[in-house]
Design a protein around this motif. Sequence first.
Motif, PDB file in Angstrom:
ATOM      1  N   SER A  84       0.439  -1.287  -0.356  1.00 22.91           N
ATOM      2  CA  SER A  84       0.250  -0.086   0.058  1.00 22.91           C
ATOM      3  C   SER A  84       0.936   1.402  -0.002  1.00 22.91           C
ATOM      4  N   GLY A  85       1.028   2.386  -1.301  1.00 25.11           N
ATOM      5  CA  GLY A  85       0.996   3.351  -0.725  1.00 25.11           C
ATOM      6  C   GLY A  85       2.543   3.775  -1.822  1.00 25.11           C
ATOM      7  N   TRP A  86       3.072   2.633  -2.491  1.00 22.97           N
ATOM      8  CA  TRP A  86       3.954   2.946  -3.304  1.00 22.97           C
ATOM      9  C   TRP A  86       4.455   3.192  -4.353  1.00 22.97           C
ATOM     10  N   HIS A  87       4.812   4.513  -4.520  1.00 27.66           N
ATOM     11  CA  HIS A  87       5.069   5.223  -5.880  1.00 27.66           C
ATOM     12  C   HIS A  87       6.429   5.767  -5.564  1.00 27.66           C
ATOM     13  N   ASP A  88       7.554   4.972  -6.464  1.00 28.04           N
ATOM     14  CA  ASP A  88       8.763   6.309  -6.242  1.00 28.04           C
ATOM     15  C   ASP A  88       9.113   6.348  -5.072  1.00 28.04           C
ATOM     16  N   VAL A  89       9.546   5.247  -4.177  1.00 24.98           N
ATOM     17  CA  VAL A  89      10.217   5.100  -2.979  1.00 24.98           C
ATOM     18  C   VAL A  89      11.225   5.079  -3.317  1.00 24.98           C
ATOM     19  N   PRO A  90      12.453   6.138  -1.678  1.00 23.46           N
ATOM     20  CA  PRO A  90      13.986   5.006  -2.172  1.00 23.46           C
ATOM     21  C   PRO A  90      14.232   4.474  -0.834  1.00 23.46           C
ATOM     22  N   LEU A  91      14.148   3.153  -0.828  1.00 24.10           N
ATOM     23  CA  LEU A  91      13.333   2.215  -0.104  1.00 24.10           C
ATOM     24  C   LEU A  91      15.232   1.785   0.156  1.00 24.10           C
ATOM     25  N   ALA A  92      16.705   1.834  -0.990  1.00 19.05           N
ATOM     26  CA  ALA A  92      17.654   1.523  -0.672  1.00 19.05           C
ATOM     27  C   ALA A  92      18.226   2.646   0.318  1.00 19.05           C
ATOM     28  N   ASP A  93      17.801   3.514   0.291  1.00 18.01           N
ATOM     29  CA  ASP A  93      18.136   4.734   1.310  1.00 18.01           C
ATOM     30  C   ASP A  93      17.928   4.718   2.569  1.00 18.01           C
ATOM     31  N   LEU A  94      16.121   4.168   2.708  1.00 13.90           N
ATOM     32  CA  LEU A  94      15.366   4.338   3.980  1.00 13.90           C
ATOM     33  C   LEU A  94      15.938   2.703   4.468  1.00 13.90           C
ATOM     34  N   VAL A  95      16.415   2.064   3.711  1.00 16.11           N
ATOM     35  CA  VAL A  95      16.875   1.011   4.509  1.00 16.11           C
ATOM     36  C   VAL A  95      18.713   1.007   5.454  1.00 16.11           C
ATOM     37  N   GLU A  96      19.745   1.435   4.260  1.00 18.23           N
ATOM     38  CA  GLU A  96      20.483   1.903   4.035  1.00 18.23           C
ATOM     39  C   GLU A  96      20.726   2.626   5.600  1.00 18.23           C
ATOM     40  N   LYS A  97      20.504   4.137   5.720  1.00 14.70           N
ATOM     41  CA  LYS A  97      20.125   4.195   6.875  1.00 14.70           C
ATOM     42  C   LYS A  97      20.144   3.424   8.656  1.00 14.70           C
ATOM     43  N   GLN A  98      19.312   2.800   8.554  1.00 12.02           N
ATOM     44  CA  GLN A  98      19.162   1.559   9.256  1.00 12.02           C
ATOM     45  C   GLN A  98      19.731   0.778   9.441  1.00 12.02           C
ATOM     46  N   SER A 102      25.806  -1.404   2.077  1.00 14.93           N
ATOM     47  CA  SER A 102      24.994  -1.383   0.680  1.00 14.93           C
ATOM     48  C   SER A 102      23.936  -1.781   0.408  1.00 14.93           C
ATOM     49  N   VAL A 103      22.865  -1.079   0.124  1.00 17.29           N
ATOM     50  CA  VAL A 103      21.876  -1.709  -0.662  1.00 17.29           C
ATOM     51  C   VAL A 103      21.783  -1.449  -2.119  1.00 17.29           C
ATOM     52  N   THR A 104      20.692  -2.986  -2.770  1.00 19.34           N
ATOM     53  CA  THR A 104      20.521  -3.050  -3.863  1.00 19.34           C
ATOM     54  C   THR A 104      19.298  -3.453  -4.434  1.00 19.34           C
ATOM     55  N   LEU A 105      18.244  -3.203  -5.121  1.00 14.43           N
ATOM     56  CA  LEU A 105      17.145  -3.350  -5.448  1.00 14.43           C
ATOM     57  C   LEU A 105      16.840  -4.049  -6.747  1.00 14.43           C
ATOM     58  N   ASN A 106      15.350  -5.103  -6.893  1.00 14.80           N
ATOM     59  CA  ASN A 106      15.622  -5.102  -8.376  1.00 14.80           C
ATOM     60  C   ASN A 106      14.149  -6.384  -8.692  1.00 14.80           C
ATOM     61  N   ASN A 107      13.722  -6.356  -9.530  1.00 12.25           N
ATOM     62  CA  ASN A 107      12.239  -6.961  -9.504  1.00 12.25           C
ATOM     63  C   ASN A 107      12.755  -8.248  -8.543  1.00 12.25           C
ATOM     64  N   ASP A 108      11.462  -9.150  -8.446  1.00 14.01           N
ATOM     65  CA  ASP A 108      11.387 -10.351  -7.661  1.00 14.01           C
ATOM     66  C   ASP A 108      11.672 -11.318  -8.850  1.00 14.01           C
ATOM     67  N   ALA A 109      11.359 -10.958 -10.484  1.00 15.19           N
ATOM     68  CA  ALA A 109      11.230 -11.764 -10.847  1.00 15.19           C
ATOM     69  C   ALA A 109      12.592 -12.105 -11.905  1.00 15.19           C
ATOM     70  N   ASN A 110      12.892 -10.793 -11.388  1.00 13.62           N
ATOM     71  CA  ASN A 110      14.786 -10.862 -11.974  1.00 13.62           C
ATOM     72  C   ASN A 110      15.368 -11.416 -10.972  1.00 13.62           C
ATOM     73  N   CYS A 111      15.854 -10.959  -9.583  1.00 17.98           N
ATOM     74  CA  CYS A 111      15.680 -11.718  -8.115  1.00 17.98           C
ATOM     75  C   CYS A 111      15.698 -13.721  -8.334  1.00 17.98           C
ATOM     76  N   ALA A 112      14.744 -13.821  -8.575  1.00 20.21           N
ATOM     77  CA  ALA A 112      14.180 -15.737  -8.757  1.00 20.21           C
ATOM     78  C   ALA A 112      15.300 -15.825 -10.308  1.00 20.21           C
ATOM     79  N   GLY A 113      15.614 -15.037 -10.994  1.00 18.87           N
ATOM     80  CA  GLY A 113      16.542 -15.315 -11.967  1.00 18.87           C
ATOM     81  C   GLY A 113      17.970 -16.011 -12.005  1.00 18.87           C
ATOM     82  N   LEU A 114      18.169 -14.521 -11.127  1.00 19.13           N
ATOM     83  CA  LEU A 114      19.514 -15.156 -10.906  1.00 19.13           C
ATOM     84  C   LEU A 114      19.788 -15.914 -10.119  1.00 19.13           C
ATOM     85  N   GLY A 115      18.791 -15.670  -8.381  1.00 18.43           N
ATOM     86  CA  GLY A 115      18.986 -16.869  -8.047  1.00 18.43           C
ATOM     87  C   GLY A 115      19.150 -18.291  -8.854  1.00 18.43           C
ATOM     88  N   GLU A 116      18.598 -18.659  -9.858  1.00 20.40           N
ATOM     89  CA  GLU A 116      18.588 -20.351 -10.059  1.00 20.40           C
ATOM     90  C   GLU A 116      19.473 -20.070 -11.693  1.00 20.40           C
TER      91      GLU A 116
END
Length: 293
Positions: A84-98, A102-116
């Motif tokens: 809920s309420g997600w639009h252009d969220v600077p998630l990497a910044d938010l998590v890095e501060k806490q 060093s944080v990087t993001l990607n789409n979950d399907a891309n991550c699944a492909g990398l994992g396989e």
Amino acid sequence: MTDVIGIDLGGTGIKAGRFHVDGSCIEERKIATPQPSTPMAVAEAIAELANDLNADKKCKAMGIGIPGPVDGTARIARVAINLSGWHDVPLADLVEKQTGLSVTLNNDANCAGLGEAWLGAGRNHQNLLLITLGTGVGGAIILNGKLFMGHYGAAGELGLITLNPDGPPCNSGNNGSFEQYCSINGIKRLSGREPAQLGRLATKGDPEAIAHWEQYGALLGAGLTSLIYIFTPEMVIIGGGISASSDFFLPATRAEIKKRVLASSRIDLQLVTAELGNRAGMVGAAKLALQKL
């Protein structure tokens, strides 16, 4: 040895793991996604998980797979499906501060492909496609051992290619997309049954259910044909919940590919099912973090 953390963020749950560089998972955690799943609540939950896994402060980086597209910098979640309420969220910044990681993001399907590609069905292969068959049809493209992201990180929406220009409307604005035929709703539209029910009936030898799976397999093969011509992968990996019935539809998929694709474009092509199950996204997110390092 530096460890990394992989996070798979979903609408109902968050999976986290700590990994050595060789891919061995030292520790795993899973919690419910906060409700309401606002960006700040989710960022705090992820940070708490990461700090718990990194109590000894030996991890340096973290990858996060999200259910939606990210920007070209791999730091901003453009939207997140079922959150809920997600639009252009600077998630990497938010998590890095806490966390100080060093944080990087990607789409979950891309991550699944990398994992396989790293630890699953695609290990030891450099060029492969992952297709996830579920509520939607997602995908990932691995070229020369690396995730292909395309312009602004938007590549890999494999389920949105056109299968039938006059087919049912898609949320993307397209008509007759691959997803409209090969997702859960596509199966329900064609057979009137849920995939799990259709799988149970086929297991009992129900001829109508088996015929529906053969029809589904042919449609899947037709969709994959376009992708095979473009990428000529060594392997196509089939994942997602629908893949549980792969024994009933993959023979028809292989036959359709053989019929539609020139032999020169499918040399040694393997069509296999995914091996990592619902851990693939977390494993791939850890690989993202290793690549960042």
